[in-house]
Enzyme design. Structure first.
Site, PDB file in Angstrom:
ATOM      1  N   TYR A  85      -1.591  -0.121  10.705  1.00 46.81           N
ATOM      2  CA  TYR A  85      -2.006  -0.655   9.308  1.00 46.81           C
ATOM      3  C   TYR A  85      -0.429  -0.426   8.558  1.00 46.81           C
ATOM      4  O   TYR A  85       0.267  -1.159   7.832  1.00 46.81           O
ATOM      5  CB  TYR A  85      -2.980   0.199   8.737  1.00 46.81           C
ATOM      6  CG  TYR A  85      -3.016  -0.353   7.279  1.00 46.81           C
ATOM      7  CD1 TYR A  85      -3.629  -1.371   6.967  1.00 46.81           C
ATOM      8  CD2 TYR A  85      -3.121   0.582   6.161  1.00 46.81           C
ATOM      9  CE1 TYR A  85      -3.755  -2.032   5.416  1.00 46.81           C
ATOM     10  CE2 TYR A  85      -3.303   0.420   4.803  1.00 46.81           C
ATOM     11  CZ  TYR A  85      -3.630  -0.932   4.334  1.00 46.81           C
ATOM     12  OH  TYR A  85      -3.846  -1.307   3.050  1.00 46.81           O
ATOM     13  N   SER A  94       0.999  -1.112   0.074  1.00 48.34           N
ATOM     14  CA  SER A  94      -0.001   0.068   0.095  1.00 48.34           C
ATOM     15  C   SER A  94       0.940   1.097  -0.045  1.00 48.34           C
ATOM     16  O   SER A  94       2.048   1.234   0.270  1.00 48.34           O
ATOM     17  CB  SER A  94      -0.859   0.064   1.180  1.00 48.34           C
ATOM     18  OG  SER A  94      -1.605   1.252   1.432  1.00 48.34           O
TER      19      SER A  94
HETATM   20  N1  LIG Z   1      -8.685  -0.606  -1.583  1.00 52.47           N
HETATM   21  C1  LIG Z   1      -7.507   0.218  -1.512  1.00 52.47           C
HETATM   22  O1  LIG Z   1      -7.676   1.189  -1.156  1.00 52.47           O
HETATM   23  C2  LIG Z   1      -6.098  -0.243  -1.157  1.00 52.47           C
HETATM   24  C3  LIG Z   1      -4.913   0.355  -1.064  1.00 52.47           C
HETATM   25  C4  LIG Z   1      -3.820   0.054  -1.017  1.00 52.47           C
HETATM   26  C5  LIG Z   1      -3.742  -1.481  -0.469  1.00 52.47           C
HETATM   27  N2  LIG Z   1      -4.687  -2.012  -0.592  1.00 52.47           N
HETATM   28  C6  LIG Z   1      -4.572  -3.591  -0.243  1.00 52.47           C
HETATM   29  O2  LIG Z   1      -4.995  -4.368  -1.456  1.00 52.47           O
HETATM   30  C7  LIG Z   1      -5.267  -5.631  -0.860  1.00 52.47           C
HETATM   31  C8  LIG Z   1      -6.585  -6.232  -1.397  1.00 52.47           C
HETATM   32  O3  LIG Z   1      -7.716  -5.495  -0.580  1.00 52.47           O
HETATM   33  P1  LIG Z   1      -8.971  -4.762  -1.420  1.00 52.47           P
HETATM   34  O4  LIG Z   1      -8.741  -3.363  -1.373  1.00 52.47           O
HETATM   35  O5  LIG Z   1      -9.075  -5.619  -2.749  1.00 52.47           O
HETATM   36  O6  LIG Z   1     -10.005  -5.236  -0.315  1.00 52.47           O
HETATM   37  P2  LIG Z   1     -11.254  -6.127  -0.029  1.00 52.47           P
HETATM   38  O7  LIG Z   1     -12.088  -6.059  -1.349  1.00 52.47           O
HETATM   39  O8  LIG Z   1     -11.610  -6.008   1.359  1.00 52.47           O
HETATM   40  O9  LIG Z   1     -10.479  -7.563  -0.337  1.00 52.47           O
HETATM   41  C9  LIG Z   1      -9.638  -8.259   0.651  1.00 52.47           C
HETATM   42  C10 LIG Z   1      -9.525  -9.760   0.506  1.00 52.47           C
HETATM   43  O10 LIG Z   1      -8.879 -10.412   1.377  1.00 52.47           O
HETATM   44  C11 LIG Z   1      -9.754 -11.512   1.992  1.00 52.47           C
HETATM   45  N3  LIG Z   1      -9.268 -12.051   3.205  1.00 52.47           N
HETATM   46  C12 LIG Z   1      -9.546 -11.231   4.397  1.00 52.47           C
HETATM   47  N4  LIG Z   1      -9.122 -11.929   5.610  1.00 52.47           N
HETATM   48  C13 LIG Z   1      -8.708 -13.167   4.972  1.00 52.47           C
HETATM   49  C14 LIG Z   1      -8.130 -14.188   5.488  1.00 52.47           C
HETATM   50  N5  LIG Z   1      -7.881 -14.309   6.835  1.00 52.47           N
HETATM   51  N6  LIG Z   1      -7.544 -15.216   4.672  1.00 52.47           N
HETATM   52  C15 LIG Z   1      -7.826 -15.130   3.446  1.00 52.47           C
HETATM   53  N7  LIG Z   1      -8.313 -14.025   2.805  1.00 52.47           N
HETATM   54  C16 LIG Z   1      -8.635 -13.085   3.463  1.00 52.47           C
HETATM   55  C17 LIG Z   1     -11.029 -11.157   1.785  1.00 52.47           C
HETATM   56  O11 LIG Z   1     -11.818 -12.437   1.450  1.00 52.47           O
HETATM   57  P3  LIG Z   1     -12.692 -13.234   2.415  1.00 52.47           P
HETATM   58  O12 LIG Z   1     -13.249 -12.259   3.539  1.00 52.47           O
HETATM   59  O13 LIG Z   1     -13.547 -13.895   1.589  1.00 52.47           O
HETATM   60  O14 LIG Z   1     -11.667 -13.929   3.206  1.00 52.47           O
HETATM   61  C18 LIG Z   1     -10.858 -10.401   0.294  1.00 52.47           C
HETATM   62  O15 LIG Z   1     -11.007 -11.258  -0.771  1.00 52.47           O
HETATM   63  C19 LIG Z   1      -5.256  -5.593   0.512  1.00 52.47           C
HETATM   64  O16 LIG Z   1      -3.814  -6.273   1.087  1.00 52.47           O
HETATM   65  C20 LIG Z   1      -4.983  -4.334   0.949  1.00 52.47           C
HETATM   66  O17 LIG Z   1      -4.296  -3.768   2.381  1.00 52.47           O
HETATM   67  C21 LIG Z   1      -5.810  -1.892  -0.805  1.00 52.47           C
END
Ligand SMILES: NC(=O)c1ccc[n+]([C@@H]2O[C@H](COP(=O)([O-])OP(=O)(O)OC[C@H]3O[C@@H](n4cnc5c(N)ncnc54)[C@H](OP(=O)(O)O)[C@@H]3O)[C@@H](O)[C@H]2O)c1
Length: 258
Positions: free
Chosen positions: A166, A153
């Site tokens: 975080y 991130s």
């Molecule tokens: N969205 C942003 O603005 C942003 C910015 C910077 C970085 N990121 C990073 O991008 C990555 C993906 O996030 P996203 O934005 O796509 O969010 P998201 O839509 O909330 O997706 C998160 C994913 O992680 C899975 N997950 C959560 N707990 C888990 C566990 N214990 N074991 C296995 N899977 C798990 C969730 O699936 P289940 O609940 O089905 O397990 C979901 O598929 C993260 O690492 C986040 O920190 C996001």
């Protein structure tokens, strides 16, 4: 439409964690569209099954793997299930993550544990289990290179007031990635950190209401990235030629200042 099995990742196998929504879901579909056979891992199996159907309907191949990657045994089992099904592992996107923001003073330390256990240890367990397979794939055709991509991130590069735990989880995984990169790059396993700014996904929705409001007001007027913007970035990284390692990519919405 082009046949995915003619794409640049044909003959290779990918595992994407956190594939039931957001960045992981779109990345899995994109890698499948480029010809990879893809294992999609997360806890919500109904969402994974829908993604497998979406990939197969587009001519690709995928398998759903239920896994909570905070449990080392399940992270390892996800890797084993991928290799059992498709015979090898060339690309891992360790993407599962959670973002729980707020002040450190009087914080709920359970939120700290959730982030460290998923964002840091979950990615590290996934990497540890996958590495023998990635090292083997890097010695084989068709690419003679393998990829471990970790979704970090902007918060893995810049500390913000109100994001301390975080930040800690993402800075830590960044340190792990760089140390691992040095260890395996001469064996042609590339380790890449993707550092998105604000992306429109479910990520913020897990926060307490007052934190959700603060996030919404911070990004008021910012046109967020789409999950597809990050999926395309990851596709660029893993389809780069063998001699080129994209170690770190910071991608913000154009209108995001910090
Ligand atoms: N969205 C942003 O603005 C942003 C910015 C910077 C970085 N990121 C990073 O991008 C990555 C993906 O996030 P996203 O934005 O796509 O969010 P998201 O839509 O909330 O997706 C998160 C994913 O992680 C899975 N997950 C959560 N707990 C888990 C566990 N214990 N074991 C296995 N899977 C798990 C969730 O699936 P289940 O609940 O089905 O397990 C979901 O598929 C993260 O690492 C986040 O920190 C996001």
């Amino acid at each position: 439409m082009a046949n995915p099995l003619d794409g640049p990742l044909a003959g290779t196998v990918a595992l994407v964690t956190g594939a039931s929504s957001g960045i992981g879901e779109q990345t899995a579909a994109t890698l499948a569209g480029l010809g990879a056979e893809v294992a999609v891992a997360a806890r919500r199996v109904d969402r994974l099954d829908a993604l497998v159907k979406r990939i197969e309907d587009a001519g690709g191949r995928a398998v759903a793997v239920e896994a909570d990657v905070t449990d080392e045994v399940q992270a390892r089992a996800a890797v084993t299930a991928t290799v059992d099904r498709f015979g090898r592992l060339d690309t891992v996107v360790a993407n599962a993550g959670v973002m729980l923001l707020g002040p450190l003073v009087d914080a709920d330390t359970g939120e700290w544990r959730r982030m460290i256990e998923l964002n840091t240890l979950g990615a590290m367990y996934t990497a540890h289990a996958a590495l023998p397979h990635l090292l083997a794939a890097a010695e084989r055709e068709p690419r003679r290179v393998a990829d471990l991509v970790i979704t970090s991130s902007v918060a893995g590069r810049r500390v913000r007031h109100g994001s301390g735990a975080y930040n800690a989880s993402k800075f830590a995984v960044g340190a792990f990635a760089e140390a691992l990169r040095m260890e395996v790059t001469q064996r042609f396993v590339r380790v890449s950190l993707i550092e998105p700014g604000a992306v429109a996904t479910e990520l913020a929705s897990h926060n307490r209401p007052e934190v959700r409001e603060a996030i919404a007001s911070r990004f008021d007027g910012v046109e967020r990235l789409a999950a597809d913007d990050i999926a395309r970035t990851i596709a660029f990284v893993v389809t780069s030629p063998r001699h080129m390692a994209v170690n770190e990519v910071l991608v913000r919405p154009t209108s995001q200042q910090e």
